[in-house]
Design an enzyme around this catalytic site. Structure first.
Site, PDB file in Angstrom:
ATOM      1  N   TYR A   1      -3.660  19.222  11.954  1.00  0.00           N
ATOM      2  CA  TYR A   1      -2.656  20.235  11.613  1.00  0.00           C
ATOM      3  C   TYR A   1      -3.230  21.539  11.055  1.00  0.00           C
ATOM      4  O   TYR A   1      -2.484  22.476  10.779  1.00  0.00           O
ATOM      5  CB  TYR A   1      -1.628  19.684  10.619  1.00  0.00           C
ATOM      6  CG  TYR A   1      -2.196  19.054   9.365  1.00  0.00           C
ATOM      7  CD1 TYR A   1      -2.858  19.807   8.403  1.00  0.00           C
ATOM      8  CD2 TYR A   1      -2.051  17.694   9.142  1.00  0.00           C
ATOM      9  CE1 TYR A   1      -3.364  19.235   7.259  1.00  0.00           C
ATOM     10  CE2 TYR A   1      -2.558  17.093   7.992  1.00  0.00           C
ATOM     11  CZ  TYR A   1      -3.210  17.868   7.057  1.00  0.00           C
ATOM     12  OH  TYR A   1      -3.718  17.292   5.920  1.00  0.00           O
TER      13      TYR A   1
ATOM     14  N   CYS B   1      -0.077 -25.098   1.837  1.00  0.00           N
ATOM     15  CA  CYS B   1       0.148 -26.470   2.288  1.00  0.00           C
ATOM     16  C   CYS B   1      -1.018 -26.813   3.200  1.00  0.00           C
ATOM     17  O   CYS B   1      -1.341 -26.047   4.114  1.00  0.00           O
ATOM     18  CB  CYS B   1       1.467 -26.584   3.049  1.00  0.00           C
ATOM     19  SG  CYS B   1       1.686 -28.188   3.872  1.00  0.00           S
TER      20      CYS B   1
ATOM     21  N   CYS C   1       5.063 -28.703  -0.754  1.00  0.00           N
ATOM     22  CA  CYS C   1       5.491 -27.842   0.348  1.00  0.00           C
ATOM     23  C   CYS C   1       6.989 -27.998   0.599  1.00  0.00           C
ATOM     24  O   CYS C   1       7.470 -29.136   0.757  1.00  0.00           O
ATOM     25  CB  CYS C   1       4.702 -28.201   1.613  1.00  0.00           C
ATOM     26  SG  CYS C   1       5.278 -27.354   3.093  1.00  0.00           S
TER      27      CYS C   1
ATOM     28  N   CYS D   1       2.534 -30.241   9.199  1.00  0.00           N
ATOM     29  CA  CYS D   1       3.736 -29.684   8.570  1.00  0.00           C
ATOM     30  C   CYS D   1       4.543 -28.942   9.627  1.00  0.00           C
ATOM     31  O   CYS D   1       4.003 -28.123  10.378  1.00  0.00           O
ATOM     32  CB  CYS D   1       3.337 -28.743   7.445  1.00  0.00           C
ATOM     33  SG  CYS D   1       4.703 -27.770   6.784  1.00  0.00           S
TER      34      CYS D   1
ATOM     35  N   GLU E   1       6.180  21.707   9.134  1.00  0.00           N
ATOM     36  CA  GLU E   1       5.715  20.442   9.720  1.00  0.00           C
ATOM     37  C   GLU E   1       5.846  19.327   8.688  1.00  0.00           C
ATOM     38  O   GLU E   1       5.967  19.594   7.483  1.00  0.00           O
ATOM     39  CB  GLU E   1       4.263  20.579  10.169  1.00  0.00           C
ATOM     40  CG  GLU E   1       3.300  20.899   9.042  1.00  0.00           C
ATOM     41  CD  GLU E   1       1.934  21.323   9.537  1.00  0.00           C
ATOM     42  OE1 GLU E   1       1.619  21.078  10.707  1.00  0.00           O
ATOM     43  OE2 GLU E   1       1.168  21.905   8.731  1.00  0.00           O
TER      44      GLU E   1
ATOM     45  N   LYS F   1       8.529  18.218  -1.316  1.00  0.00           N
ATOM     46  CA  LYS F   1       8.550  16.762  -1.186  1.00  0.00           C
ATOM     47  C   LYS F   1       9.971  16.207  -1.207  1.00  0.00           C
ATOM     48  O   LYS F   1      10.902  16.841  -1.713  1.00  0.00           O
ATOM     49  CB  LYS F   1       7.720  16.125  -2.308  1.00  0.00           C
ATOM     50  CG  LYS F   1       6.214  16.298  -2.140  1.00  0.00           C
ATOM     51  CD  LYS F   1       5.479  15.386  -3.118  1.00  0.00           C
ATOM     52  CE  LYS F   1       3.996  15.343  -2.813  1.00  0.00           C
ATOM     53  NZ  LYS F   1       3.302  14.364  -3.676  1.00  0.00           N
TER      54      LYS F   1
ATOM     55  N   LYS G   1       4.873  16.480   6.028  1.00  0.00           N
ATOM     56  CA  LYS G   1       3.762  16.273   5.096  1.00  0.00           C
ATOM     57  C   LYS G   1       3.378  14.794   5.171  1.00  0.00           C
ATOM     58  O   LYS G   1       4.047  13.936   4.606  1.00  0.00           O
ATOM     59  CB  LYS G   1       4.159  16.650   3.670  1.00  0.00           C
ATOM     60  CG  LYS G   1       3.002  16.554   2.684  1.00  0.00           C
ATOM     61  CD  LYS G   1       3.427  16.979   1.285  1.00  0.00           C
ATOM     62  CE  LYS G   1       2.238  16.939   0.331  1.00  0.00           C
ATOM     63  NZ  LYS G   1       1.644  15.605   0.206  1.00  0.00           N
TER      64      LYS G   1
ATOM     65  N   ASP H   1       1.696  11.282   4.550  1.00  0.00           N
ATOM     66  CA  ASP H   1       1.244  10.579   3.350  1.00  0.00           C
ATOM     67  C   ASP H   1       0.062   9.701   3.742  1.00  0.00           C
ATOM     68  O   ASP H   1       0.174   8.493   3.918  1.00  0.00           O
ATOM     69  CB  ASP H   1       2.371   9.731   2.767  1.00  0.00           C
ATOM     70  CG  ASP H   1       2.034   9.221   1.378  1.00  0.00           C
ATOM     71  OD1 ASP H   1       1.068   9.731   0.780  1.00  0.00           O
ATOM     72  OD2 ASP H   1       2.711   8.305   0.892  1.00  0.00           O
TER      73      ASP H   1
ATOM     74  N   CYS I   1       7.442 -29.872   4.201  1.00  0.00           N
ATOM     75  CA  CYS I   1       7.030 -31.249   4.505  1.00  0.00           C
ATOM     76  C   CYS I   1       6.823 -32.117   3.274  1.00  0.00           C
ATOM     77  O   CYS I   1       6.614 -33.332   3.401  1.00  0.00           O
ATOM     78  CB  CYS I   1       5.755 -31.246   5.345  1.00  0.00           C
ATOM     79  SG  CYS I   1       4.281 -30.699   4.436  1.00  0.00           S
TER      80      CYS I   1
END
Length: 665
Positions: A223, A428, A410, A433, A111, A316, A113, A115, A413
């Site tokens: 599981y 901003c 910005c 804007c 199955e 892994k 693994k 994370d 603008c």
């Protein structure tokens, strides 16, 4: 009749939760689900003596905890030996055969693994009673309050004959797409982003405030078994099938070929390569596969070595990374004005996907990794979904490179940008804007907001560029002729757009508040605010004290709302929306009764049913709180009240009887 309907609704809603959150195959619309859920809440509000232990209403989270209680596992949660080579699977198989003193092939169960964060769910007589983290394997933390908010986990097993005890072990995780959305929200709110889905899931499970956990899209996959009484299994495959039959989410329920019963070690190696190729397409993050002897009898024969089972191992996958060159760094402006630097890179394949961009989050992140234009960098996909620069290869840096600094104005603008105290994001602050306007409009039309479903991001860009739309209300001023003048818009598509605009006019206060895009006001917060104020006018007129009466709202959120509602131009926008035909449904709660503006909590046994007392309060304009706090006005006390009285007295909350309450009305 109400009790019977309540049981029916619990089963119907639980089935829909399973279809949506486990199988990812919803069979009804969100609107239809909401109608059923509202009916359930109405029954729970008016009927006493109901079994709420497995009700979907119990998934919203409770009062914040001071700390997590330590709990011992009945059976230790073991750790697996790891390897990074499929050839090690053959060595594992040889060790198993040698210990069993056999030359015959061993059948294995293989199955993915996951994370994520290891978790044990404890079911007694079919009901979820406790959820415990792995901890050190012997003792974990009780995180039941947070785990109950995960909608893919059944509060009651789907079986007529539940086992007396069933300890289910599995992984809490976050899907890749959900992780990406969560990080977007964190970024917009000026909060630190999560490094990967595992960190996001672990951080969420360990929140002391379960309301935060309930707002984040966690998943669970079962599981393995812990202690069990009342049901027998012969193989690992049988366990998986049983989990699926009683409504527990499993990898095979998500994807039929996600697990495999392997006839021998060679078949297990084939599975390793198969899953490695499937890895980029899986909705969840994995870092390898787990191989177990399929027969439980064989598992017993093999036993343990130290704190690891002899009958299982993990193989892994090697991290998927690539090198590329940063060709440019551009700064994008989000809905709340957040400036986000993005690395534009020479296209490179990572994990089966071509990557060209990677977010650099903020100036602190750029400085920490010292990322510059022209740098050769190592890139990977965080959680197999978000491209991330891991490190700079300094030996390949161009001689005349310069540190990158986010501009002081910005880029959209030209307004001077600011970095607020306590935040890592530069912003901003010009609400007009053009970049902010575009992103705000995209949020406003979204499905969970005002739901103008035929107006997508590309059309928003065009409408703003053509100056047909510069604010929310302009969407409701659009005419058919305006839209027909745009490129690639025919009669049929324009009719659909106009129809979706008209349909969106019937909305709720919660959707409207969420759609306005106020900082820190997500979907759940908008619902709390809407429920408290009930009408648009009440919301717009609310002061800081009014806002802080809402238990779920603190000073930071209240300040953000007040900044928005104190802007005359923004308030005018809301009034314009109403004048243009937007109709906001009013929740069925009095706002003019004798108890309006007051909050109540009931403790102890009253002369009437508690639900009747709550109805009495709400019908007269009062609000029911869930716990004693400084925001509570009155504690209504009956016989045998418990510790709430002492806490209320310490906070100066007024204590009244049922007769006192009636006298107020």
């Amino acid at each position: 009749m109400s009790k019977k309907r309540h049981e029916e609704l619990k089963k119907i809603l639980s089935e829909h939760d399973y279809n949506y959150h486990v199988l990812d195959k919803p069979v009804i619309t969100d609107f239809e689900y909401d109608q059923l859920y509202t009916e359930l809440l109405k029954i729970e509000k008016t009927e006493s003596g109901l079994d709420l232990s497995d009700s979907p209403s119990q998934r919203v989270g409770g009062a914040p905890l001071g700390a997590f209680e330590k709990v011992a596992h009945r059976l230790p949660m073991l750790s697996l030996a790891n390897s990074y080579s499929p050839e090690d699977i053959s060595e594992f198989d040889e060790r198993v055969k040698k210990f069993l003193k056999t030359d015959k092939d061993i059948e294995y169960f293989a199955e993915p693994k996951f994370d994520g964060l290891s978790m044990e769910l404890v079911y007694e007589n079919g009901s979820l009673v406790r959820a415990i983290t792995r901890g050190d394997g012997s003792v974990g933390e009780d995180v039941t309050q947070n785990i109950r908010t995960i909608k893919s986990i059944p509060l009651k097993l789907k079986t007529a004959k539940p086992p007396e005890l069933l300890e289910v072990r599995g992984e809490v995780l976050m899907f890749k797409a959900d992780f990406a959305k969560l990080n977007e929200v964190q970024q917009e709110n000026g909060q630190q982003t999560f490094a990967n889905p595992r960190n996001a899931a672990a951080g969420t499970v360990r929140q002391l405030d379960s309301k935060i956990a309930s707002s984040r899209p966690l998943k669970f996959f079962a599981y393995a078994l812990g202690a069990v009484s009342g049901v027998d299994f012969k193989s690992q495959a049988d366990i998986g099938k049983y989990f699926e039959s009683v409504g527990l989410p499993t990898a095979q329920a998500q994807k039929a070929d996600a697990v495999r019963v392997c006839k021998d070690a060679s078949d297990a190696i084939d599975y390793y390569h198969f899953i490695e190729k499937q890895r980029p397409q899986l909705p969840f993050d994995i870092d390898g596969i787990v191989i177990k002897a399929n027969s439980l009898r064989v598992q017993d024969d093999l036993g343990l070595v130290a704190r690891s089972p002899r009958w299982a191992t993990a193989a892994k996958f090697k991290p998927e990374q690539s090198q590329t060159v940063v060709e440019n760094i551009v700064v994008q402006v989000g809905r709340t004005g957040a400036l986000t630097p993005v690395a534009i890179m020479k296209p490179v394949r990572v994990g089966g996907v071509t990557v060209t961009n990677a977010t650099l989050h903020n100036q602190e992140e750029i400085d920490r990794k010292d990322i510059r234009v022209g740098d050769t960098v190592v890139i990977q996909r965080a959680g197999d979904v978000i491209p991330e620069i891991v490190e700079v290869i300094l030996t390949k840096r161009p001689k005349h490179s310069e540190p990158f600094v986010i501009p002081s104005k910005c880029p959209a603008c030209g307004t001077k940008v600011h970095k607020l105290e306590g935040e890592v994001v530069t912003r901003c602050t010009n609400p007009l804007c053009i970049a902010i306007v575009k992103e705000a409009l995209k949020h406003f039309v979204a499905r969970r907001a005002m739901n103008l479903d035929k107006i997508g991001d590309r059309l928003i860009e065009t409408l703003v560029d053509e100056k047909l739309v510069t604010k929310f209300s302009d969407l409701y001023r659009l005419k058919k002729d305006d839209l027909l003048e745009l490129d690639r818009q025919g009669d049929k598509s324009v009719e659909n757009i106009i129809k979706s605009i008209e349909t969106s006019k019937n909305t709720t206060l919660a959707r409207l508040i969420f759609g306005l895009g106020i900082r820190f006001v997500g979907e759940q917060t908008a619902k709390h605010v809407a429920d408290h104020f009930v009408t648009v006018d009440n919301f717009l007129k609310a002061g800081e004290e009014d806002l802080l009466q809402i238990p779920e709202i603190g000073p930071k959120v209240a300040k953000a709302i007040l900044e928005w509602t104190s802007n005359p131009k923004l308030v005018k926008e809301v009034h314009d929306l109403i004048s243009l035909g937007v109709k906001v449904q009013t929740p069925q709660r009095s706002t003019t009764g004798k108890l309006a503006g007051m909050s109540f909590l009931i403790t102890g046994t009253l002369p009437v049913k508690r639900d009747d007392a709550k109805d009495f309060i709400e019908k007269n304009g009062g609000k029911i709180l869930g716990s004693v706090s400084s925001k509570l006005n009155f504690l209504v006390v009956g016989d045998d009240p418990g510790s709430k009285v002492e806490k209320a007295q310490s906070l100066g909350v007024t204590i009244i009887s049922w007769d006192d309450l009636q006298g107020m009305v």
